[in-house]
Each structure stands twice: as C-alpha cells, then as structure tokens.
Motif scaffolding. Sequence first.
Motif, short mmCIF file in Angstrom:
data_model
loop_
_atom_site.label_atom_id
_atom_site.label_comp_id
_atom_site.label_asym_id
_atom_site.label_seq_id
_atom_site.Cartn_x
_atom_site.Cartn_y
_atom_site.Cartn_z
N GLY A 172 0.80 -1.23 0.00
CA GLY A 172 0.00 0.00 0.00
C GLY A 172 0.83 1.27 0.00
O GLY A 172 2.01 1.28 0.35
N ARG A 173 0.16 2.37 -0.40
CA ARG A 173 0.84 3.67 -0.44
C ARG A 173 1.29 4.10 0.96
O ARG A 173 2.39 4.62 1.14
N GLY A 174 0.43 3.87 1.96
CA GLY A 174 0.78 4.27 3.31
C GLY A 174 2.02 3.56 3.83
O GLY A 174 2.88 4.16 4.47
N GLU A 175 2.11 2.25 3.54
CA GLU A 175 3.27 1.48 3.98
C GLU A 175 4.55 1.99 3.32
O GLU A 175 5.60 2.09 3.97
N LEU A 176 4.48 2.34 2.04
CA LEU A 176 5.67 2.85 1.34
C LEU A 176 6.09 4.21 1.89
O LEU A 176 7.29 4.48 2.05
N ILE A 177 5.11 5.05 2.19
CA ILE A 177 5.42 6.36 2.75
C ILE A 177 6.12 6.22 4.10
O ILE A 177 7.15 6.85 4.37
N PHE A 178 5.55 5.37 4.96
CA PHE A 178 6.13 5.23 6.30
C PHE A 178 7.49 4.53 6.26
O PHE A 178 8.32 4.75 7.15
N PHE A 179 7.72 3.72 5.25
CA PHE A 179 9.02 3.05 5.13
C PHE A 179 10.16 4.06 5.01
O PHE A 179 11.25 3.84 5.53
N VAL A 180 9.89 5.19 4.35
CA VAL A 180 10.90 6.26 4.27
C VAL A 180 11.22 6.78 5.67
O VAL A 180 12.39 6.99 6.03
N GLY A 181 10.18 6.98 6.49
CA GLY A 181 10.41 7.44 7.85
C GLY A 181 11.13 6.42 8.70
O GLY A 181 11.98 6.77 9.54
N VAL A 182 10.83 5.14 8.48
CA VAL A 182 11.50 4.07 9.23
C VAL A 182 12.99 4.05 8.91
O VAL A 182 13.83 3.81 9.79
N ILE A 183 13.35 4.28 7.67
CA ILE A 183 14.76 4.35 7.29
C ILE A 183 15.45 5.48 8.07
O ILE A 183 16.56 5.31 8.59
#
Length: 313
Positions: A172-183
Amino acid sequence: MTEQAPPVASPVNRHTVHAKGREKLKAHAAMLLFAALIAGSFSFGGMAARHMDAGPLTLWRYLMTVVVMGALTFGILRVPFRAPQRIWRFALLGALIAVYMLTMFVALEFTSPVQTGAVFTLMPLISAGFALLFIGQKTRPDVFIALVIAAFGAIWVIFRADIQAILSFDVGRGELIFFVGVICHGAYVPLIRKFNQGDNPVAFGFWVVVFTIPWLLPTGAIPLATTDFLNLPPMVWATIAYLSVITTALTFMLLQYASMRLPAPKVLGYGYLTPTFIILLEGVLGHSWASPAVFLGALVTAAGLLVMGLLRD
C-alpha cells in the motif's frame, strides 16, 4: 615446581560486572515499556489523523514536547542550562525525527495502525546496517538471522497475510510512505551514540526536540495557525497530550537510555512487539481485531524479540 592457583576475580571486578548487568537489565525493561507506549502512538495517532493533517498535527505535538522536555530537563531534573555545541548534530537528528513523524501521520491517512506498526518492525534490520556504517558496530550472524526471521513476520503483516499480494509486491501507499520514515529512524539510533559524546542525555534529547521544529514549520506553521482549536474533537486534544508527554518525551528518554547501553539492533529489536501491542489495543478500542493469519505474523516478529534477548551482545 608448585602449581599456581587460578586467578580470582577481585571484588571490584565482580561489582563492575554486576553493575553492568543491572544496567543492561534496566535498558531491556526500558525498551519493553518503549514498545508498549509506541503501540499507543499508532492507534491514537490514527484517530487524530482523521481530524487533522499530518503537518500541523506533528508541529503541534513537538511544540508541546519542547515545553514538556524543557520543564523536565531544567525544572524537575535541574540540569544546568548550556547552549548546544556543534548545532549541526541536533539539526541532523531533528531532521531524521521530523521525517519519521511526518511520514507516520501521513501513512495513517492511507492505512491501518497495524500495518504501519508492521513497517516499524523493519527498523532493527535497517538500524543494524546503519550501525555498521556509522559507528562500525557489527551484527553477529546469529543476531542477523533473528532480525531476518522477524522481518519475514513483519512482511507477512504488511502484505495482510496475502500470498498473492506478496508475490505481486502489492504494497500500500501508506506502507511505502512510512518506510521512508522508518529508514530515517533506523539511522537515528546509532547516530545518538556517535553524536552524544559526554553530553547530558536528557539535555541532549531536549535540544534534538528543539531542532526538530524548524523542519516541521514548512508543512505545519500556516495550517496550525489557522486551526479552529475550539471545534476540534476531545480525542485530538487527548492524543496530542499523549503523544507529546508519553510517546515523545518519555519514549525519547527511554531510547536515549537504552541506546547508550545496548547495541543498536537490540534496542530497536523491541519494536518487534509493536504490531502485537497494536492488535491488542485496536481490539480493546473497538476498532476490530486483526485476522488470525495477520496476528500469527505479529507473533513471529515478537518471537524475534525473544531470540534477540537471549543472545549475548
């Protein structure tokens, strides 16, 4: 020729070993509490994100946190006030945290707290890579294997226990967006140890929070200034209080404390408990329970924590 007796550890050495053991035990307890509190930020943050955009919500949270951290640091703990040295350290750490927080709230507009919590559990593996890059901290093979196994559990949750979604990489789009923050957060943890060289940990945390705010102004200043606070639901006010006092000030200090005593992968290994805590909290709040298949993936990531805790540093 007389046989020499084996060396006996001195009382001082035994005391030092026991003291270090107690400190590590406290660090593990701190991170257990950290995981439970972080789970609350996803559930409550998701509720607040329905009524307020990510930019002003995050800025409001950090403005409140500056007040809380300032009162704690210089009022309650009476840490001597000193202007920050090498400001670029705090500016960089503040930027990483700002990206992490913004992407979390944006992600919650597109996906569920359980899904974002699962993405969060990828952080230990990412942090291990950054720890090697920034401070030369190597992850032993057994620890790395535990991280990878737990990451598979997180991926199972992220893809909603759907094998077809995994095979087609339908994330999902939300998961991809948050993955940037997790990095960004994964880089943040080892940088705490690299940048904090003798600074008071609480004062260090305060200045990081202060230098997070400039990065939040472009997306939050104008919307926050024009917000009709009187008509906001009580849940938004309660969420801001929880996020600024509990999951910013308190978890920040817990993370600071543990990061100075445990390897970076073990510190964020406690994030493996986050999806499990979120699933339980979402069910208690009446937001529906996750499916048994998804819950199984969360338990796999929690098992990764148990393995990590049993392995030596």
